[in-house]
Design a protein around this motif. Structure first.
Motif, short mmCIF file in Angstrom:
data_model
loop_
_atom_site.label_atom_id
_atom_site.label_comp_id
_atom_site.label_asym_id
_atom_site.label_seq_id
_atom_site.Cartn_x
_atom_site.Cartn_y
_atom_site.Cartn_z
N PRO A 247 32.37 68.36 15.73
CA PRO A 247 32.97 68.88 14.46
C PRO A 247 33.28 70.08 14.83
CG PRO A 247 30.81 67.59 14.18
CD PRO A 247 30.77 67.81 15.77
N PHE A 248 34.61 70.35 13.87
CA PHE A 248 34.97 71.75 13.91
C PHE A 248 34.22 72.83 13.36
CE2 PHE A 248 38.23 75.24 12.69
CZ PHE A 248 39.04 74.90 14.01
N LYS A 249 33.12 72.30 12.35
CA LYS A 249 32.13 73.24 11.77
C LYS A 249 31.10 72.66 11.64
CE LYS A 249 34.22 72.51 7.06
NZ LYS A 249 34.94 73.11 6.12
N LYS A 250 30.11 73.33 11.31
CA LYS A 250 28.70 72.98 10.88
C LYS A 250 28.63 72.28 9.74
CE LYS A 250 24.72 75.32 11.74
NZ LYS A 250 23.91 76.51 11.31
N SER A 251 28.03 71.11 9.55
CA SER A 251 27.52 70.39 8.37
C SER A 251 26.27 69.79 8.41
CB SER A 251 28.82 69.39 8.42
OG SER A 251 28.51 68.45 7.32
#
Length: 324
Positions: A247-251
């Motif tokens: 993923p491109f960013k934390k989630s």
């Protein structure tokens, strides 16, 4: 993972009662099932029929117009998922409670309805929570909701479409060199982490250790194909590009299994195709907004990708499968 995969032909070795019973018995012995021989004997035919019926639904979907595809694909995936569950739950279905879908959709669509903004709600009992617990050892909170947009962003094969229509990506592709996989140091900026912190985070999210950065790249200590497919991971297989991505960013949903995302998307699309005839007909014929290109692309992707994800679960840990 994909080097030895040949679409539905790869499932052919399961279509033997003798092999299916032996396969299930080994699975049941591994999870400590009492009387694994007896249970494998009882379950080998349901297991085979789940796979066979699922493949028939997918074959029909490939020939059907898009109007009917969500219904056929959803019930095809339901059968394949039941085959997966039967490898982990020898007593499935133990009660009628697990036979429901396990998720609900909004009954009546609002004016100016957009598929991207639609939600599904998780229920306490049914196939979806059973799938989550038995295959991925994850508990879903009853009443929790998730949007179609969030689910579509979990499918790496849709990343190019998100980029073309919205100008932003959802995944960072891993790089492959000489049979090894690497993460670019650009990931540190995306996650706003130091190298040490990122390496810790990567391990907690994937179960794979990262070596120290050299020349802007960090090598994975093991091949992604070697991590167990029945544990949560934030690494996704991009089937079209034959690569892995993160993923491109934390989630908080970064480890949400892609197979479950396909199930939820197909569930809602099948409900729309059955009960929201006017909206569904206009979406397919008039293509008024961004919903249609994403729906059309997803339906094409899931016809190939969801059986592949099921195959990965069924063959996880099997010996003698070469590069699988």
């Amino acid at each position: 993972m994909w080097l030895g995969y040949r679409d539905w032909e790869s499932f052919s070795f399961f279509y033997s009662v003798e092999y299916a019973q032996s396969y299930l018995q080994k699975r049941y012995e591994k999870i400590g099932c009492p009387e694994p021989g007896q249970k494998s004997f009882e379950n080998c035919y349901p297991f085979l029929y789940y796979l066979e019926h699922g493949s028939i639904y997918y074959a029909q979907a490939a020939q059907a117009p898009i109007i009917l595809q969500p219904i056929l694909l959803f019930y095809g995936l339901v059968h394949l998922i039941k085959a997966c569950i039967l490898t982990m739950d020898p007593f499935y279905p133990e009660t009628t409670a697990v036979l429901a879908h396990g998720v609900s959709a909004r009954k009546r669509k609002k004016q100016q309805y957009q598929f991207f903004h639609d939600e599904v709600k998780f229920q306490k009992n049914g196939l979806f929570p059973h799938l989550s617990e038995k295959l991925f050892h994850m508990k879903q909170d009853e009443g929790d909701k998730i949007t179609m947009e969030a689910l579509l962003r979990m499918v790496p094969e849709l990343d190019s479409l998100f980029w073309q229509l919205e100008g932003r990506a959802n995944f960072i592709p891993l790089l492959e060199k000489g049979g090894h996989w690497f993460v670019s140091e650009k990931a540190l900026d995306c996650y706003h982490m130091t190298e040490t912190r990122f390496r810790e985070y990567f391990f907690t999210q994937s179960g794979i250790e990262l070596e120290k950065m050299e020349n802007g790249l960090a090598k994975l200590s093991g091949l992604p194909v070697h991590f167990p497919h029945n544990r949560p991971t934030f690494l996704k297989a991009d089937f079209s590009q034959k690569r892995y991505a993160m993923p491109f960013k934390k989630s908080h949903r970064s480890q949400f299994p892609e197979l479950m995302a396909h199930y939820l998307l197909l569930y809602n699309l099948s409900m729309i195709a059955r009960y929201e005839t006017e909206w569904w007909g206009e979406a397919v014929k008039l293509m008024p907004n961004r919903d249609y290109p994403f729906i059309q692309s997803f339906l094409k992707i899931t016809q190939v990708k969801s059986p592949f994800l099921v195959y990965c679960h069924l063959t996880s840990g099997l010996k003698g499968l070469g590069s699988l």
